[in-house]
Design an enzyme around this catalytic site. Structure first.
Site, PDB file in Angstrom:
ATOM      1  N   GLY A   1     -10.585   4.130   5.218  1.00 29.25           N
ATOM      2  CA  GLY A   1     -10.866   2.843   5.861  1.00 29.25           C
ATOM      3  C   GLY A   1     -11.890   2.991   6.964  1.00 29.25           C
ATOM      4  O   GLY A   1     -11.741   2.455   8.063  1.00 29.25           O
ATOM      5  N   ALA A   2     -12.975   3.725   6.662  1.00 26.93           N
ATOM      6  CA  ALA A   2     -13.986   3.996   7.702  1.00 26.93           C
ATOM      7  C   ALA A   2     -15.232   3.144   7.518  1.00 26.93           C
ATOM      8  O   ALA A   2     -16.293   3.466   8.042  1.00 26.93           O
ATOM      9  CB  ALA A   2     -14.348   5.479   7.702  1.00 26.93           C
TER      10      ALA A   2
ATOM     11  N   GLY B   1     -14.295  -1.282  11.828  1.00 28.82           N
ATOM     12  CA  GLY B   1     -13.237  -1.169  12.837  1.00 28.82           C
ATOM     13  C   GLY B   1     -13.034   0.230  13.415  1.00 28.82           C
ATOM     14  O   GLY B   1     -13.988   0.970  13.673  1.00 28.82           O
TER      15      GLY B   1
ATOM     16  N   GLY C   1     -11.775   2.928  12.081  1.00 27.06           N
ATOM     17  CA  GLY C   1     -12.148   4.039  11.207  1.00 27.06           C
ATOM     18  C   GLY C   1     -13.623   4.380  11.318  1.00 27.06           C
ATOM     19  O   GLY C   1     -13.995   5.563  11.399  1.00 27.06           O
TER      20      GLY C   1
ATOM     21  N   SER D   1       1.223   1.824  14.294  1.00 29.63           N
ATOM     22  CA  SER D   1       1.009   0.688  15.203  1.00 29.63           C
ATOM     23  C   SER D   1       2.259   0.414  16.026  1.00 29.63           C
ATOM     24  O   SER D   1       3.378   0.706  15.592  1.00 29.63           O
ATOM     25  CB  SER D   1       0.665  -0.570  14.411  1.00 29.63           C
TER      26      SER D   1
ATOM     27  N   TYR E   1       4.014  -6.318   7.806  1.00 30.14           N
ATOM     28  CA  TYR E   1       3.054  -5.371   8.395  1.00 30.14           C
ATOM     29  C   TYR E   1       3.792  -4.360   9.283  1.00 30.14           C
ATOM     30  O   TYR E   1       3.559  -3.154   9.189  1.00 30.14           O
ATOM     31  CB  TYR E   1       2.013  -6.146   9.211  1.00 30.14           C
TER      32      TYR E   1
END
Ligand SMILES: NC(=O)c1ccc[n+]([C@@H]2O[C@H](COP(=O)([O-])OP(=O)(O)OC[C@H]3O[C@@H](n4cnc5c(N)ncnc54)[C@H](OP(=O)(O)O)[C@@H]3O)[C@@H](O)[C@H]2O)c1
Length: 283
Positions: free
Chosen positions: A7-8, A11, A13, A137, A162
């Site tokens: 996920g880079a 954001g 990442g 998180s 989530y």
């Protein structure tokens, strides 16, 4: 070091990849969109150096077949992997299912990194001392895994689903750390802070609400949000330390009942996850 950041393409990442490349590491960028991937490679080179060692790998985490393919591609492209940062994540306003028939948030946030990590373990062990960093998180606060409704079929609520997926990241980290004891591969997780990234911004209203929430609750810039990921991936201060949950580069208390993060719950989630992703039972 060789570091894979999932996920880079945006954001936290992308920022993590930039900092790691600036430090001189080889960075393997993962994302689900090739166009964003190419842009991310350019952005990382622009932030680090024109000849920085950055490559892009595409896989949609809403497909376990694509996760397997990603692991194969990464394994074929590097002799060993020093750090795996499981950063990719999503929060969906309404319930959807993946091609495998699993609820998307649970599949992308937990099942995909669970499978990817297991498939890359030999590459990590080959680089030992190596590190696994899971971006969890604070949203795990007060949550519990509901083994009777892992796919959030009943009464879907975005923050609950989530939050449970992020609790699963923490349980995965703790169980993994135990299973890796003595291997010289560590596993830690973190809360990055509250940052106005692309997460949850599926439409204009969601974008507005999310930005407001971040502002009211004292959000931080993305540069700060990547700090704990980079710290856990590279700092000598955490060498050999495993199984921890970090906030602002410090070991932190979990914010849920002790029973919700017990070893028994972690092992149960591990066994169920193995079954769901089709890995052989590891006892
Ligand atoms: N932002 C916060 O306040 C906050 C707080 C606590 C924890 N986190 C965690 O931080 C991590 C990074 O999130 P972020 O805030 O940086 O969000 P972001 O900007 O939306 O970035 C998420 C990354 O994950 C990728 N991704 C999403 N769904 C995917 C899928 N199905 N397959 C493959 N890749 C996928 C995204 O790709 P696309 O660009 O193609 O969507 C993007 O590269 C997540 O694990 C999140 O849970 C964030």
């Amino acid at each position: 070091m060789r570091v894979l950041v999932t996920g880079a393409t945006g954001g936290i990442g992308l920022q993590t990849a930039k900092v790691l490349a600036r430090m001189g590491h080889s960075v393997l960028i993962h994302g689900r969109d090739s166009r964003k991937g190419e842009a991310a490679v350019q952005a990382v080179r622009a932030a680090a150096a024109p000849n920085a060692d950055v490559s892009f790998f595409r896989a949609d985490f809403a497909s376990l077949a694509q996760v397997r393919d990603l692991a194969r591609q990464v394994a074929a492209s590097v002799p060993c992997l020093d750090v795996l940062i499981n950063n990719a994540g999503c929060g969906n306003l309404s319930r959807s299912v993946t091609v495998d028939g699993y609820e998307t948030t649970f599949a992308v946030n937990h099942l995909a990194p669970f499978l990817l990590t297991n498939l890359l373990l030999d590459k990590l062990k080959g680089a030992a001392p190596a590190r696994i960093v899971n971006v969890a998180s604070r949203a795990h606060r007060g949550q519990e895994i509901d083994f009777d409704d892992l796919m959030s079929v009943r009464n879907y609520r975005v923050m609950r689903t989530y939050g449970r997926s992020k609790l699963a990241n923490i349980l995965f980290t703790r169980t993994l750390a135990k299973r890796l004891a003595g291997s010289n591969v560590t596993a830690n997780c973190l809360h990055p802070g509250l940052i106005a990234t692309g997460i949850g911004q599926t439409n204009a209203l969601a974008r507005l609400v999310w930005r407001l929430v971040v502002r009211v609750r004292g959000g931080i810039p993305v540069e700060e949000g990547a700090r704990t990921s980079v710290y856990l991936a590279t700092s000598p201060e955490v060498e050999g330390l495993s199984g921890g949950y970090y906030v602002k580069c410090r070991l932190a208390e979990l914010q849920t009942r002790a029973e919700a993060v017990s070893d028994a719950v972690g092992e149960r989630l591990w066994r169920v996850s193995e079954e769901l992703v089709g890995l052989p039972c590891s006892s």
